[in-house]
Design an enzyme around this catalytic site. Structure first.
Site, PDB file in Angstrom:
ATOM      1  N   ARG A 137      -0.314   4.406  -0.266  1.00  0.00           N
ATOM      2  CA  ARG A 137      -1.120   5.594   0.016  1.00  0.00           C
ATOM      3  C   ARG A 137      -0.594   6.376   1.220  1.00  0.00           C
ATOM      4  NH1 ARG A 137      -6.964   2.819   0.269  1.00  0.00           N
ATOM      5  NH2 ARG A 137      -5.653   1.260   1.323  1.00  0.00           N
ATOM      6  N   ASP A 190       0.854  -1.182   0.000  1.00  0.00           N
ATOM      7  CA  ASP A 190       0.000   0.000   0.000  1.00  0.00           C
ATOM      8  C   ASP A 190       0.895   1.238   0.000  1.00  0.00           C
ATOM      9  OD1 ASP A 190      -1.933   1.968   0.436  1.00  0.00           O
ATOM     10  OD2 ASP A 190      -3.074   0.741   1.852  1.00  0.00           O
TER      11      ASP A 190
END
Length: 361
Positions: free
Chosen positions: A295, A293
Site C-alpha cells: 500500500r 504490504d
C-alpha cells in the site's frame, strides 16, 4: 494543448493492455523488449512472442526464494524459459497455487548477464495492474516498427519512472450522506490522474481545520467490509471508527481502494487459498511474489491536506501509517487505538500482524 497522451495516460494504457493479455514494448538503455503478463497469456500469444525471439521470465526475489531460484539482480530473478516449456509450465512457476502438489518445477536456470532494468520495470507494471508479478520478456530489434505494425503500446523506460510517483488526486464531487453512525455525513470522491481507482473521504460533522481531526486511513476490504468476513478485523474497524467519529461529532475516514494490502482482490484470494494450506498472511504474500504490504499511504496524506487538515488524531494500530503521514508533512498528535473485531478465525492473522508487521495489538 496536445492531443497526444501524457506519460500517466500511456502508463494507464500499458496496465490495461497487460490485463487484457496484450503485449507491450519497453525500451531503454539500448534495449527493447516485448513484455506480457504470464497470468493473462494464451497459447497463441505465447507462440507469437516466441516467434520474435528467446523469452525470459522475470519474477520478484520473493517468488524466486520460494522456487529456490537465484535472484542475481537482488530484487528479481530472470529465468531462462526452456524451449519445451508451455503455458502450463509458465503459470506453475508464476502462481504458487500448486506449489505443495508440484514442489519441483526445475531445474530453473537463472540469468545473470546483461541489465535487468526493463525486467524490473515490467514487474512494477504488473504490480501496478494488480496482476501476479511474473512477466515474460522477449528481446527485440526495431521496437518502433514492431509496435506500430502490431498496434502495441510502446513505453520508454524513462516514462516508467512515473510508476513510483504519487498520482495527483483531484476532488470530483461531494454530497451529503446521512449514515447510521452519523446523520451529519458527507462523501467526497477523489480521482487520480493516472486512470487508477478512485478514493473516498467520509467527513463526519464539520471538523475544525485548525485543530487535530480524528481520522482513519481505511484500506478497502470487500470480504470484511461488505461480507462480514471473520478472517480479518477490517469490517469491525471500519464501523467502530465511524461510530467513534459520530460519537465525538466530527472526523474523517479515508476509504482507500488498496484492497488486500495493495495487491488487489484476486491476489488477496490467492493469498487466502495459500493460508488454507497453512501459510500465514505474510508468507502467502511472499509466495505470490509480493512484499508484506504494497500500500501507499501517501494517498491518504494528500487527501487530508487537500481537505485542509494539517494535524490528525489517527485511529490505527499500525505505526507505519503514522510514519508515512508524518513524512508527508502531517502532524500526528495522537495515536488512537482501535482494538475491535477479534474472532477465533482471525486470531492467527492478528498475531502475525503483531509479530511480523509491527501492529500494536
Amino acid at each position: 494543448m496536445s492531443l497526444s497522451p501524457s506519460t500517466p495516460e500511456i502508463l494507464a494504457r500499458a496496465r490495461a493492455d497487460l490485463r487484457l493479455g496484450l503485449a507491450i514494448v519497453l525500451t531503454g538503455g539500448g534495449q527493447a523488449m516485448l513484455c506480457a503478463a504470464v497470468e493473462e497469456l494464451t497459447e497463441a500469444r505465447l507462440a507469437a512472442l516466441r516467434a520474435q525471439g528467446q523469452p525470459e521470465l522475470a519474477l520478484t526475489a520473493r517468488r524466486a526464494e520460494t522456487l529456490k531460484a537465484i535472484p542475481y539482480d537482488s530484487d528479481l530473478a530472470r529465468l531462462r524459459v526452456p524451449a519445451e516449456a508451455d503455458l502450463r509450465w509458465l503459470r506453475a512457476v508464476a502462481d504458487p497455487a500448486d506449489d505443495l502438489n508440484v514442489p519441483m518445477k526445475g531445474p530453473l536456470v537463472a540469468l545473470r548477464d546483461g541489465p535487468a532494468t526493463l525486467h524490473r520495470t515490467a514487474i512494477a507494471l504488473a504490480k501496478s495492474a494488480q496482476l501476479l508479478p511474473a512477466m515474460l520478456l522477449v528481446p527485440v530489434t526495431d521496437a518502433l516498427t514492431l509496435a506500430a505494425r502490431n498496434n502495441l503500446t510502446l513505453l520508454a523506460n524513462t516514462d516508467c519512472a512515473d510508476l513510483d510517483r504519487l498520482a495527483p488526486l483531484a476532488p470530483v464531487i461531494s454530497a451529503r450522506l446521512p449514515m447510521a453512525a452519523a446523520q451529519a455525513g458527507r462523501l467526497h470522491i477523489f480521482r487520480p490522474d493516472d486512470g487508477s481507482a478512485e478514493h473516498y473521504a467520509i467527513e463526519v460533522g464539520r471538523p475544525d481545520r485548525d485543530k487535530p481531526v480524528l481520522a482513519r486511513l481505511h484500506s478497502a476490504c470487500f470480504t470484511g467490509d461488505v461480507l462480514g468476513s471473520l478472517k480479518c478485523d477490517c469490517g469491525p474497524q471500519l464501523h467502530a471508527a465511524l461510530a467513534q467519529m459520530g460519537h465525538e461529532g466530527a472526523g474523517v475516514l479515508l476509504y482507500l481502494n488498496q484492497e488486500g494490502r495493495g495487491i488487489g482482490l484476486a491476489n488477496k484470494m490467492r493469498a487466502y487459498s495459500l493460508q488454507d494450506q497453512g501459510f500465514d498472511t505474510v508468507e502467502a504474500n511472499h509466495r505470490l511474489g509480493f512484499e508484506d504490504d504494497e500500500r501507499d499511504f501517501r494517498i491518504g496524506a494528500e487527501i487530508l491536506q487537500t481537505m485542509g487538515f494539517s494535524q490528525v488524531r489517527l485511529l490505527t494500530n499500525n505505526p507505519k501509517k503514522i510514519t508515512m503521514l508524518q513524512a508527508c508533512g502531517l502532524q500526528v498528535t495522537e495515536r488512537v487505538p482501535l482494538h475491535v473485531g477479534q474472532t477465533a478465525q482471525n486470531r492467527g492473522y492478528l498475531a502475525t500482524k503483531a509479530a511480523k508487521s509491527g501492529h500494536l495489538l
